[in-house]
Design an enzyme around this catalytic site. Structure first.
Site, short mmCIF file in Angstrom:
data_model
loop_
_atom_site.label_atom_id
_atom_site.label_comp_id
_atom_site.label_asym_id
_atom_site.label_seq_id
_atom_site.Cartn_x
_atom_site.Cartn_y
_atom_site.Cartn_z
N GLU B 435 0.83 -1.19 0.00
CA GLU B 435 0.00 0.00 0.00
C GLU B 435 0.88 1.25 0.00
OE1 GLU B 435 -2.01 0.51 3.62
OE2 GLU B 435 -3.12 2.28 2.96
N ASP B 509 -0.44 -1.02 5.89
CA ASP B 509 -0.19 -0.42 7.21
C ASP B 509 -0.99 -1.14 8.29
OD1 ASP B 509 1.37 1.36 5.93
OD2 ASP B 509 -0.06 3.03 6.02
N ASP B 513 -6.83 2.32 8.19
CA ASP B 513 -6.78 2.52 6.74
C ASP B 513 -6.17 1.32 6.03
OD1 ASP B 513 -7.98 5.00 6.37
OD2 ASP B 513 -6.19 6.02 7.13
#
Lengths: 53, 812
Positions: B435, B509, B513
């Protein structure tokens, strides 16, 4: 479980799983392609910042 | 059925014209009846029955009886007017004999006597006679019975008057197909039944019976449909779930410009399937290739549904007009027209060529619009179904676009963003889906490029009003991912042998999110590349959330719980906590140490988390402190119906000088407390609050800590003693002690680690832990996803807060 598109019951192990049909599979794929799947996280004003948990 | 006035002209020998002889039929039977097999054989019956149906269309016949005899001969009896028996002026024989022996002879070629006529090939019953080893004709007409016999089309004598008939009229024909010509000789009951049923639908009120004497007892069916083709629709839709109960039906005549009358009958009904089931008929003939009547109907249907949907404002989020295919999804319809001298195309009359399309279009436009005006609910359902179809069509187009190989690909056909590995053996290759561009860069530097490939995916988007973070997989990213993985997608295209990496690792992460992106990716795999999961190729990386460094000693920690445990472990190594237990008769000093102390502190930490959640709702720490006190009985709905329970809590709040009021909660027949928070907004402590999961968990944890939760606490280390006035201070103090002299880093994202750290903690196969995603985990993931995508905003908000989509939800 239920077909993600039309919510019809889908038997586990069916060839189109997790969809009920090729048609629903295509509709879903179209939604991905059109970037319709969005996960939103609201940023609420005045909310205390998440501190160290 | 046509009314009686339709045929008023005299039906006698003068209306029978002779066009051609019979010999050719026996020579080339297939030219006249299509084939000498099954189809042709049954065709013979239809040819005779059609004569009777023509009498019905003219308004003179109400019943046709068909019998299959033991020897596979057939009898057709009707109660029409009877074939004319008088002498034919040109031929010098009876009109009946002309009908039976001359090709293209029949009342139908003179549209005065039959305004409308079917007849499959216009060759008529003479063909049947020519192809039968024997045929017996019996006519009841003008008070007498007339009879004649034929052998292979040749009369054995003239038509003779053989008796009285009284008021009875009609025609009876018995024939036995000539097996020296026909290849098939055995009639099929179901085949005949199907066509006769169809004829009965198409000619409402006409009774048609079929009896099979070869069966013992005789097998028989009666077809009579007063509802006509509307009943046909019900028959076609049987067992299907329909969109509206009653078929839509209209019927009406239209004067044709060249004289004569066009009768139109249309019935339609939608079911929940995606197919189209439309039949068209002209003069009872199934026009399998459609023609003017069908295209007229189709264009009117498309136009009317678009127009009505438009004026009802149902197309707000539809870009283009609905197409014909859209409006015909799930449609069952029958279009039946009857007209004089129809023009057909092709030998089998599969297509109607008569110039009547415009009339049908106009008729359907008017009638359907009128129907939709009167039945807006049905209209909405039909338009809704067509909009769904349009969406599906659009989705399919986009879906194809997704898998088409184009765009940013390198020379090897791989996406440009992919940093591929050197190894070519898929079994040894790993693909990291990372990501964010920056983390992608770090991963590229940190990886072992021999067998680890990196595909960076775009991070979060803050939407324009800055009110929320949106997470999604961009179109190009999905495409890059599909190309990089190599298997293709979909039932036909997916090929596990083309998989380019046997480990596909999601590296996102360790925050909310990140878990959202992970949920999206996993859902996509689950829905469209499920085999990757069932074959165990999909993994989730576990980047650390904390680094604790003390001197040369370095430790990475993957989540909050483990972090707290670690800190508390360090802090409690040589510390004790004392408090005074005042619940007994005599106050008692209790000392907590080591394991017992750690588990009390862990519980306090957990309690603090629930406390914070509750504080978000109640907006006043003093209120949370009070309602969580196990001393009060405020857990269940029943607790709130007891005034004394609520009163006790109310008094406690008042003692804290909180402006509160105790009120009757009429909705729940209970008691509630109302107070104002710092923004002067009204807050309630009531049954509804008690039913919230966060409240229940808060109360549960409060009970768990209550044994030792007796402030003040004294922290004892060696000879020093520190007093902490409440549990909160105690926890903060001890945590702080645990972090003393240590350097603590909390990683907010992968990008905060350098390449070496990322390699060491997350990518190095020697040290990392990868979680393998299993199909069982996916059912839960799918549920999470559905909730997140759902319409219900409130349940979604609550869901996110409660679950915080921790990656560990997927651990097993």
């Amino acid at each position: 479980m239920k077909c993600p598109i039309c919510r019809k019951e889908v038997k586990p192990g069916s060839p189109e799983a997790p969809f009920c049909s090729e048609r629903c599979r295509l509709i879903d794929l179209g939604k991905w392609a059109a970037e319709e799947y969005v996960i939103s996280t609201t940023v609420r004003p005045g909310e205390p910042e998440e501190d160290e948990k | 059925m046509a009314s009686k006035e339709v045929a008023v002209e005299v039906y006698d020998s003068s209306s029978i014209k002779v066009l051609e002889g019979l010999e050719a039929v026996r020579l080339r039977p297939a030219m006249y009846i299509g084939s000498t097999g099954e189809t042709g054989l049954h065709h013979l019956v239809y040819e005779v029955v059609d004569n009777s149906v023509d009498e019905a269309l003219a308004g003179f016949c109400t019943q046709v009886d068909v019998t299959i005899h033991l020897d596979n001969s057939i009898t057709v009896v009707d109660n029409g007017r009877g074939i004319p028996v008088d002498m034919h002026p040109e031929e010098g024989v009876s009109a009946a004999e002309v009908v039976l022996t001359k090709l293209h002879a029949g009342g139908k070629f003179d549209s005065k006597s039959y305004k409308v006529s079917g007849g499959l090939h216009g060759v008529g019953v003479s063909c049947v006679n020519a192809l039968s080893e024997s045929l017996q004709l019996e006519i009841w007409r003008e008070g007498y019975t007339w009879e004649q016999e034929y052998v292979r089309g040749v009369p054995r004598g003239a038509l003779a008057r053989t008796g009285k008939a009284g008021r009875r009229t009609g025609t009876k024909i018995t024939f036995k197909p000539d097996t020296t010509i026909m290849d098939a000789g055995v009639f099929n009951f179901d085949t005949l039944a199907q066509r006769l049923r169809e004829l009965a639908f198409l000619n409402k009120g006409l009774k048609i019976t079929l009896a099979d004497e070869r069966e013992d007892p005789v097998k028989s069916h009666e077809f009579l449909y007063n509802g006509g083709i509307a009943e046909f629709i019900r028959h076609l839709n049987r067992g299907k779930s329909v969109l509206h109960d009653k078929p839509i039906y209209f019927e009406g005549p239209r004067e044709l410009p060249n004289g004569g009358m066009l009768t139109m009958e249309i019935a339609l009904q939608y079911n929940d399937s995606y197919g189209e089931n439309v039949f068209s008929f002209a003069n009872n003939i199934n026009t399998v290739d459609g023609g003017a009547h069908l295209s007229g109907f189709r264009s009117a249907l498309t136009r009317t549904i678009n127009a009505c949907g438009q004026s009802a404002g149902l197309f707000k989020d539809v870009k283009e007009n609905l197409t014909g295919d859209d409006v015909r999804e799930g449609l069952t319809a029958v279009v039946s027209v009857k007209l004089p001298q129809p023009q057909f195309e092709g030998q089998t009359k599969g297509k109607l060529n008569s110039d009547i399309g415009g009339f049908v279009t106009q008729f359907v436009n008017d009638k359907l619009t009128e129907y939709f005006d009167k039945n807006p609910a049905v209209m909405r359902k039909i338009v809704g179904k067509a909009i769904d179809a349009a969406r599906a069509r659009e989705a399919a187009r986009r879906a194809r676009d997704l898998t088409r190989r184009k765009g940013a690909l390198d020379s090897g056909g791989l996406p440009g963003k992919l940093a591929d590995c050197q190894e070519k053996d898929p079994e040894r290759c790993e693909l990291f889906l990372v990501e964010g561009e920056s983390a992608g860069g770090t991963a590229k530097s940190g990886r072992d490029r021999r067998y680890q490939a990196i595909l960076p995916l775009k991070g979060k988007i803050l939407n324009v009003e800055k009110a929320r973070y949106d997470k999604m997989l961009a179109h190009d990213e999905i495409r890059s991912m599909i190309t990089a993985i190599g298997t293709g997608i979909g039932k036909e295209d997916f090929n596990a042998l083309r998989l380019r990496y046997h480990k596909i690792v999601l590296m996102t992460d360790a925050d909310v999110d990140g878990s959202h992106i992970r949920t999206l990716l996993l859902t996509f795999f689950f829905r469209h590349m499920q085999e990757l999961i069932t074959r165990g190729h999909v993994y989730v990386a576990q980047p650390p959330l904390y680094r604790i460094k003390k001197g040369k000693n370095e430790r990475y920690i993957k989540d909050d719980k483990e972090f707290t445990r670690e800190i508390l472990k360090r802090a409690t190594e040589n510390v004790g906590v004392e408090y005074e237990d005042r619940r007994g008769l005599v106050p008692l000093t209790v000392r907590l140490e080591a394991g017992e102390l750690r588990s009390f502190l862990m519980s306090l930490d957990e309690f603090q988390q629930f406390f914070r959640q509750a504080e978000r709702r109640l907006r006043d720490a003093r209120v949370v402190e009070t309602v969580s006190n196990p001393m009060f009985i405020v857990d269940s709905k029943a607790d709130f119906t007891e005034k004394a329970n609520v009163k006790a809590l109310f008094e406690a709040l008042k003692a804290l000088r909180i402006e509160a009021e105790m009120v009757a909660d009429e909705t729940h027949s209970a008691w509630a407390i109302v107070y104002r928070d710092s923004t002067n907004a009204e807050r309630r402590i009531d049954v509804e609050l008690a039913q919230q999961p966060e409240y229940k968990r808060l109360r549960m944890m409060a009970r768990q800590i209550s044994k030792h939760n007796q402030a003040p606490f004294t922290v004892v280390r060696d000879s020093s003693r520190e007093v902490q006035k409440n549990w909160r201070d105690l926890l903060a103090y001890v945590k702080n002690e645990g972090m003393k002299d240590a350097q603590v880093t909390r990683y907010k994202g992968l990008g905060e680690m350098n390449a070496d750290q990322l390699w060491d903690t997350t990518m190095n196969p020697e040290k990392r832990t990868l979680l393998q995603v299993r199909l069982e985990d996916m059912v839960e993931c799918e549920e999470i996803f559905s909730t997140l995508m759902g319409e219900n905003v409130e349940s979604r908000r609550r869901f996110i807060e409660e679950n915080a989509l921790d990656v560990r939800n997927l651990d097993v």
